[in-house]
Design a protein around this motif. Structure first.
Motif, PDB file in Angstrom:
ATOM      1  N   GLY A  47      -6.225   7.231  -2.430  1.00  0.00           N
ATOM      2  CA  GLY A  47      -6.937   6.006  -2.766  1.00  0.00           C
ATOM      3  C   GLY A  47      -8.425   6.250  -2.926  1.00  0.00           C
ATOM      4  O   GLY A  47      -8.913   7.383  -2.770  1.00  0.00           O
ATOM      5  N   PHE A  48      -9.115   5.189  -3.257  1.00  0.00           N
ATOM      6  CA  PHE A  48     -10.541   5.262  -3.563  1.00  0.00           C
ATOM      7  C   PHE A  48     -11.277   4.142  -2.847  1.00  0.00           C
ATOM      8  O   PHE A  48     -10.722   3.071  -2.618  1.00  0.00           O
ATOM      9  N   GLU A  49     -12.528   4.420  -2.532  1.00  0.00           N
ATOM     10  CA  GLU A  49     -13.400   3.382  -1.998  1.00  0.00           C
ATOM     11  C   GLU A  49     -14.566   3.233  -2.963  1.00  0.00           C
ATOM     12  O   GLU A  49     -15.139   4.229  -3.423  1.00  0.00           O
ATOM     13  N   VAL A  50     -14.863   1.989  -3.305  1.00  0.00           N
ATOM     14  CA  VAL A  50     -15.830   1.680  -4.350  1.00  0.00           C
ATOM     15  C   VAL A  50     -16.932   0.814  -3.757  1.00  0.00           C
ATOM     16  O   VAL A  50     -16.645  -0.202  -3.115  1.00  0.00           O
ATOM     17  N   THR A  51     -18.180   1.230  -3.962  1.00  0.00           N
ATOM     18  CA  THR A  51     -19.314   0.431  -3.505  1.00  0.00           C
ATOM     19  C   THR A  51     -20.170   0.043  -4.702  1.00  0.00           C
ATOM     20  O   THR A  51     -20.530   0.910  -5.520  1.00  0.00           O
ATOM     21  N   VAL A  52     -20.445  -1.261  -4.813  1.00  0.00           N
ATOM     22  CA  VAL A  52     -21.293  -1.779  -5.897  1.00  0.00           C
ATOM     23  C   VAL A  52     -22.310  -2.743  -5.289  1.00  0.00           C
ATOM     24  O   VAL A  52     -22.215  -3.104  -4.117  1.00  0.00           O
ATOM     25  N   GLU A  53     -23.252  -3.163  -6.093  1.00  0.00           N
ATOM     26  CA  GLU A  53     -24.170  -4.218  -5.669  1.00  0.00           C
ATOM     27  C   GLU A  53     -23.353  -5.439  -5.266  1.00  0.00           C
ATOM     28  O   GLU A  53     -22.308  -5.732  -5.876  1.00  0.00           O
ATOM     29  N   GLY A  54     -23.832  -6.172  -4.252  1.00  0.00           N
ATOM     30  CA  GLY A  54     -23.101  -7.346  -3.782  1.00  0.00           C
ATOM     31  C   GLY A  54     -22.755  -8.315  -4.900  1.00  0.00           C
ATOM     32  O   GLY A  54     -21.644  -8.851  -4.964  1.00  0.00           O
ATOM     33  N   SER A  55     -23.691  -8.509  -5.821  1.00  0.00           N
ATOM     34  CA  SER A  55     -23.488  -9.491  -6.886  1.00  0.00           C
ATOM     35  C   SER A  55     -22.385  -9.079  -7.858  1.00  0.00           C
ATOM     36  O   SER A  55     -21.858  -9.910  -8.590  1.00  0.00           O
ATOM     37  N   VAL A  79       0.835  -1.211   0.000  1.00  0.00           N
ATOM     38  CA  VAL A  79       0.000   0.000   0.000  1.00  0.00           C
ATOM     39  C   VAL A  79       0.870   1.262   0.000  1.00  0.00           C
ATOM     40  O   VAL A  79       0.564   2.228  -0.704  1.00  0.00           O
ATOM     41  N   ARG A  80       1.938   1.252   0.751  1.00  0.00           N
ATOM     42  CA  ARG A  80       2.819   2.428   0.789  1.00  0.00           C
ATOM     43  C   ARG A  80       3.559   2.619  -0.546  1.00  0.00           C
ATOM     44  O   ARG A  80       3.850   3.753  -0.928  1.00  0.00           O
ATOM     45  N   GLN A  81       3.867   1.522  -1.239  1.00  0.00           N
ATOM     46  CA  GLN A  81       4.733   1.621  -2.416  1.00  0.00           C
ATOM     47  C   GLN A  81       3.983   1.474  -3.741  1.00  0.00           C
ATOM     48  O   GLN A  81       4.434   1.996  -4.752  1.00  0.00           O
ATOM     49  N   ALA A  82       2.863   0.764  -3.749  1.00  0.00           N
ATOM     50  CA  ALA A  82       2.145   0.525  -5.019  1.00  0.00           C
ATOM     51  C   ALA A  82       0.639   0.663  -4.783  1.00  0.00           C
ATOM     52  O   ALA A  82       0.095   1.760  -4.882  1.00  0.00           O
ATOM     53  N   ALA A  83       0.003  -0.433  -4.459  1.00  0.00           N
ATOM     54  CA  ALA A  83      -1.435  -0.378  -4.184  1.00  0.00           C
ATOM     55  C   ALA A  83      -1.868  -1.646  -3.451  1.00  0.00           C
ATOM     56  O   ALA A  83      -1.285  -2.718  -3.637  1.00  0.00           O
ATOM     57  N   GLY A  84      -2.883  -1.484  -2.626  1.00  0.00           N
ATOM     58  CA  GLY A  84      -3.472  -2.609  -1.921  1.00  0.00           C
ATOM     59  C   GLY A  84      -4.985  -2.540  -2.041  1.00  0.00           C
ATOM     60  O   GLY A  84      -5.563  -1.450  -2.103  1.00  0.00           O
ATOM     61  N   LEU A  85      -5.611  -3.709  -2.097  1.00  0.00           N
ATOM     62  CA  LEU A  85      -7.062  -3.792  -2.244  1.00  0.00           C
ATOM     63  C   LEU A  85      -7.645  -4.468  -1.015  1.00  0.00           C
ATOM     64  O   LEU A  85      -7.228  -5.575  -0.655  1.00  0.00           O
ATOM     65  N   PHE A  86      -8.587  -3.776  -0.366  1.00  0.00           N
ATOM     66  CA  PHE A  86      -9.175  -4.255   0.886  1.00  0.00           C
ATOM     67  C   PHE A  86     -10.666  -4.505   0.706  1.00  0.00           C
ATOM     68  O   PHE A  86     -11.378  -3.669   0.144  1.00  0.00           O
ATOM     69  N   CYS A  95     -21.461  -4.243  -1.723  1.00  0.00           N
ATOM     70  CA  CYS A  95     -20.081  -4.657  -1.491  1.00  0.00           C
ATOM     71  C   CYS A  95     -19.198  -3.418  -1.589  1.00  0.00           C
ATOM     72  O   CYS A  95     -19.312  -2.653  -2.549  1.00  0.00           O
ATOM     73  N   MET A  96     -18.344  -3.206  -0.587  1.00  0.00           N
ATOM     74  CA  MET A  96     -17.474  -2.031  -0.573  1.00  0.00           C
ATOM     75  C   MET A  96     -16.025  -2.495  -0.497  1.00  0.00           C
ATOM     76  O   MET A  96     -15.692  -3.389   0.268  1.00  0.00           O
ATOM     77  N   MET A  97     -15.202  -1.895  -1.333  1.00  0.00           N
ATOM     78  CA  MET A  97     -13.772  -2.225  -1.278  1.00  0.00           C
ATOM     79  C   MET A  97     -12.965  -0.949  -1.352  1.00  0.00           C
ATOM     80  O   MET A  97     -13.431   0.078  -1.861  1.00  0.00           O
ATOM     81  N   ALA A  98     -11.742  -1.010  -0.816  1.00  0.00           N
ATOM     82  CA  ALA A  98     -10.859   0.157  -0.795  1.00  0.00           C
ATOM     83  C   ALA A  98      -9.602  -0.171  -1.592  1.00  0.00           C
ATOM     84  O   ALA A  98      -8.958  -1.190  -1.343  1.00  0.00           O
ATOM     85  N   LEU A  99      -9.310   0.677  -2.563  1.00  0.00           N
ATOM     86  CA  LEU A  99      -8.076   0.557  -3.335  1.00  0.00           C
ATOM     87  C   LEU A  99      -7.181   1.710  -2.891  1.00  0.00           C
ATOM     88  O   LEU A  99      -7.521   2.878  -3.108  1.00  0.00           O
TER      89      LEU A  99
END
Lengths: 126, 362
Positions: free
Chosen positions: B192-200, B39-46, B141-145
């Motif tokens: 970074g960004f946080e993305v929320t979409v339908e669960g499916s 996350v500090r050097q490139a990117a991480g997905l949570f 569904c929410m994820m953080a990039l």
């Protein structure tokens, strides 16, 4: 060191007996479970421990875990290079990652320890 | 136990699943430190689908939220996001939240551990306000990039011009062709960004990001790295730095409290707190050696108890242990040497300015 030739405690320490001397470390399974090791505290030479007594501590980012003496005895040597190079534990837990050498207490048997097959089964059930 | 839409992916990719606030979540895949560095050097997905997502509609939605939140909701424009606290009448923190304004509604993102409490609190205080709250947590569904490469990795998947988005802004558009809410927010101290979409649709978006990001070192990250990252950035965590016996001013969160704006629950109590300097302060500590000071450890000034550690970890960026906690106000100045009692031993510590880590802004 061939892990199949070592003895194991339920608390994931391994023992390599050689006459009345036992070399002690922790298994690759334990190292992998802990991950992200940051600190290890080993006993001083001359420390006498009973079987099951705390032998030291290993700390990871997540938690602190005790190391337990798999056999009773006196600490006659500790791996001095380990505290400054915990990578040895990840790279070679059954070899360069050894922790202490104990002189076995009189009458100490190893019968309570598991062989490799039993230990693997123990880990699979953990 | 709740599972997110990404549960099976985590389990199939080495995620060590733990119970977190009633959700089965990955604490790590390979190593907390490696995921932290990604996350500090490139990117991480949570996967952060356990966070509570509440939607508010109706003519009184703004007024309702403004009365429940310490920040000034009336000043929010569509597309803006604010950090806020939810306080009880005595000024104690019930939760820390993000509030988002959209054209036709507001949304709150609340801590997973507080979701049910906050839903009940809001329901109990809605009164005759013409507003409807709907809990969208389970169906979405929410994820953080997060990380310096986050923008470059997300941009090919969306029509939103991400570089034009300000920090703490939100847009509704699509990601991977499905409707999505995208905010430039996070809990890591990185861009970074946080993305929320339908669960499916969660798995599609997640796998698209993972598949495209391998070359640049993007990694899936668990809650373990999320904790070390937020701690380096000195972001408080509910249940650790924040609880109902702590007010936002003592916690150093005055930026999320607008005492000059309209009335809100807890405002009168916070005005009283403001009159007298708090007797304790939230501070940061670096420790000598490599041992970690854990939550709950006592902080000492010689033999005198001076405070308590609320979070502690090993900082991969500083390569040394760090901690946050509360100490008495007279011992809160940077440079103050203190001791921490941990497992029968004393660890040497020094108060340092927060945050421990701040990214360089281009």
């Amino acid at each position: 060191m061939d892990p199949s030739e070592l003895k194991y405690a339920r608390t994931h320490e391994w023992v390599r007996p050689d006459g009345d001397i036992a070399t002690v470390g922790i298994s690759d399974f334990a190292v992998k479970e802990l991950t992200d090791l940051v600190y290890i505290d080993l006993p001083a030479v001359g420390t006498k421990v009973e079987q099951g007594e705390t032998l030291g501590e290993v700390e990871s980012v997540k938690a602190v875990s005790d190391l337990y003496a798999p056999v009773a005895g006196e600490v006659i040597e500790v791996n001095e290079s380990l505290p400054d190079d915990l990578q040895l534990l990840s790279d070679d837990p059954f070899g360069q990652g050894w922790m202490v050498k104990l002189r076995l207490a009189d009458g100490q048997s190893l019968d309570h320890l598991m062989d490799y097959a039993a230990y693997q089964k123990h880990c699979a059930e953990a | 136990m709740h599972q997110t839409a990404l549960h099976d992916w985590h389990a199939a990719h080495g995620g060590r699943m733990v119970d977190f606030a009633g959700w089965e979540m990955p604490i790590q895949y390979t190593s907390i430190i490696e995921e932290h560095q990604a996350v500090r050097q490139a990117a991480g997905l949570f996967d952060i689908a356990h966070m509570g997502r509440l939607k508010f509609t109706g003519p009184d939605a703004c007024a309702l939220l403004d009365r429940l939140l310490t920040n000034d909701v009336t000043q929010l424009e569509a597309g803006q996001v604010r950090y806020s606290l939810v306080c009880n009448a005595s000024g104690g923190i019930l939760d820390d939240v993000l509030v988002y304004r959209f054209d036709d509604c507001y949304r709150l993102v609340v801590n997973a551990s507080n979701r049910e409490k906050i839903v009940e609190w809001i329901s109990a205080h809605t009164g005759d306000a013409d507003a409807v709250m709907s809990d969208e947590t389970v169906g979405s569904c929410m994820m953080a990039l997060q990380g310096p490469e986050a923008l470059g990795q997300l941009q090919p998947l969306t029509e939103i011009g991400l570089s034009a988005m300000k920090y703490f802004s939100v847009a509704e558009s699509s990601v991977c062709g499905v409707p999505a809410i995208v905010s430039r927010t996070g809990y890591t101290g990185e861009d970074g960004f946080e993305v929320t979409v339908e669960g499916s649709a969660g798995l599609t978006v997640w796998e698209s990001l993972i598949d495209a990001g391998g070359d640049i070192g993007l990694r899936p990250c668990g809650l373990g790295a999320r904790d070390t990252l937020r701690l380096e950035a000195a972001m408080p965590l509910y249940g650790h730095e924040l609880d109902e016996s702590t007010d936002p001013l003592t916690a150093g969160l005055a930026f999320g409290v607008k005492l000059s704006a309209g009335d809100f629950i807890g405002k009168a109590a916070l005005l009283e707190v403001q009159k007298t300097p708090p007797d304790r302060r939230r501070i940061g500590l670096t420790l000598e050696g490599r041992r970690i000071a854990r939550e709950g450890a006592s902080i000492f000034d010689g033999e005198r108890p001076a405070g308590t550690v609320t979070s502690g970890t090993f900082s991969p960026t500083l390569n040394r242990p760090i901690a946050m906690g509360y100490v008495t106000a007279d011992k809160a100045a940077p440079g103050t040497a203190l001791e921490i009692g941990q497992r029968g031993k004393r660890l040497q510590a020094e108060i340092v300015p927060l945050p421990f880590y701040a990214r360089s802004r281009r």
